[in-house]
Design a protein around this motif. Structure first.
Motif, short mmCIF file in Angstrom:
data_model
loop_
_atom_site.label_atom_id
_atom_site.label_comp_id
_atom_site.label_asym_id
_atom_site.label_seq_id
_atom_site.Cartn_x
_atom_site.Cartn_y
_atom_site.Cartn_z
N VAL A 29 0.86 -1.18 0.00
CA VAL A 29 0.00 0.00 0.00
C VAL A 29 0.90 1.23 0.00
CG1 VAL A 29 -1.84 1.25 1.18
CG2 VAL A 29 -1.76 -1.25 1.33
N ILE A 30 0.68 2.13 -0.96
CA ILE A 30 1.47 3.36 -1.06
C ILE A 30 0.69 4.47 -0.37
CG2 ILE A 30 2.56 5.01 -2.63
CD1 ILE A 30 2.37 2.79 -4.80
N GLY A 31 1.41 5.36 0.33
CA GLY A 31 0.74 6.50 0.96
C GLY A 31 1.70 7.37 1.73
N THR A 32 1.14 8.32 2.43
CA THR A 32 1.94 9.13 3.35
C THR A 32 2.01 8.40 4.67
OG1 THR A 32 0.01 10.31 4.19
CG2 THR A 32 1.15 11.31 2.29
N ARG A 33 2.95 8.77 5.50
CA ARG A 33 3.06 8.14 6.82
C ARG A 33 1.76 8.29 7.59
NH1 ARG A 33 7.59 7.83 10.64
NH2 ARG A 33 8.35 6.55 8.94
N GLU A 34 1.14 9.49 7.54
CA GLU A 34 -0.10 9.75 8.27
C GLU A 34 -1.23 8.86 7.76
OE1 GLU A 34 2.80 12.76 8.55
OE2 GLU A 34 1.74 12.24 6.71
#
Length: 171
Positions: free
Chosen positions: A92-97
């Motif tokens: 899953v790709i995303g920002t840390r938040e």
């Protein structure tokens, strides 16, 4: 107590609005056409535009290989995500938040089903695919959000370098 229940229900509704149910085929890497929704880390890419493929393996040691990927802003990449383990894993790709929030939900609702163009659920011994356009520079992450996997350190980093092409001079 009622306020906490209402807030919890609202938070769950907000999170699940971005989480879509899927059938068993999506775990095998079969996906419906990706919705083109801009995210802070980019947008679903067109497979014909991918000029680079990156193989990422994930295993039961709760690690990705490679665990750091460097790209250029504007690059469309095909990730071939291989599950070398005996457990279900996901990429899953995303920002840390975003990943922190989603991982917390997965701990509370471990059977929650979801399918977005920036995630691949990969059964043991299988390969999944994501095509993503990194149209924003920055440092992002990828992770396995299966309950307990993220907490065990199943996380990697994507660094998207700003487009270095020369800009026309302002007039």
């Amino acid at each position: 107590m009622r306020r906490r229940t209402v807030l919890s229900a609202a938070a769950l509704a907000a999170c699940t609005s971005a989480v879509h149910a899927h059938g068993p085929d999506s775990h095998a890497g079969k996906k419906a056409p990706a919705r083109k929704e801009q995210k802070p880390w980019g947008i679903a890419g067109d497979a014909r535009a991918a000029r680079r493929s990156i193989v990422v393996s994930m295993g039961d040691d709760m690690r990705f290989r490679p665990d750091r990927i460097e790209l250029r802003q504007g690059e469309t990449v095909r990730f071939e995500v291989r599950n070398t383990g005996k457990l279900l894993h996901e990429f899953v790709i995303g920002t840390r938040e975003e990943l922190d929030a989603h991982a917390a939900l997965m701990l509370k609702f471990p059977n929650m089903e979801h399918d977005e163009p920036y995630m691949a659920h990969v059964d043991p011994g299988k390969t999944g695919e994501i095509v993503w356009n990194f149209n924003r520079a920055g440092t992002f992450e990828f992770a396995c959000l299966i309950a307990g996997h993220y907490q065990a350190g199943m996380v990697g980093t994507i660094v998207v370098l700003a487009d270095a092409s020369p800009r026309p001079a302002a007039r």
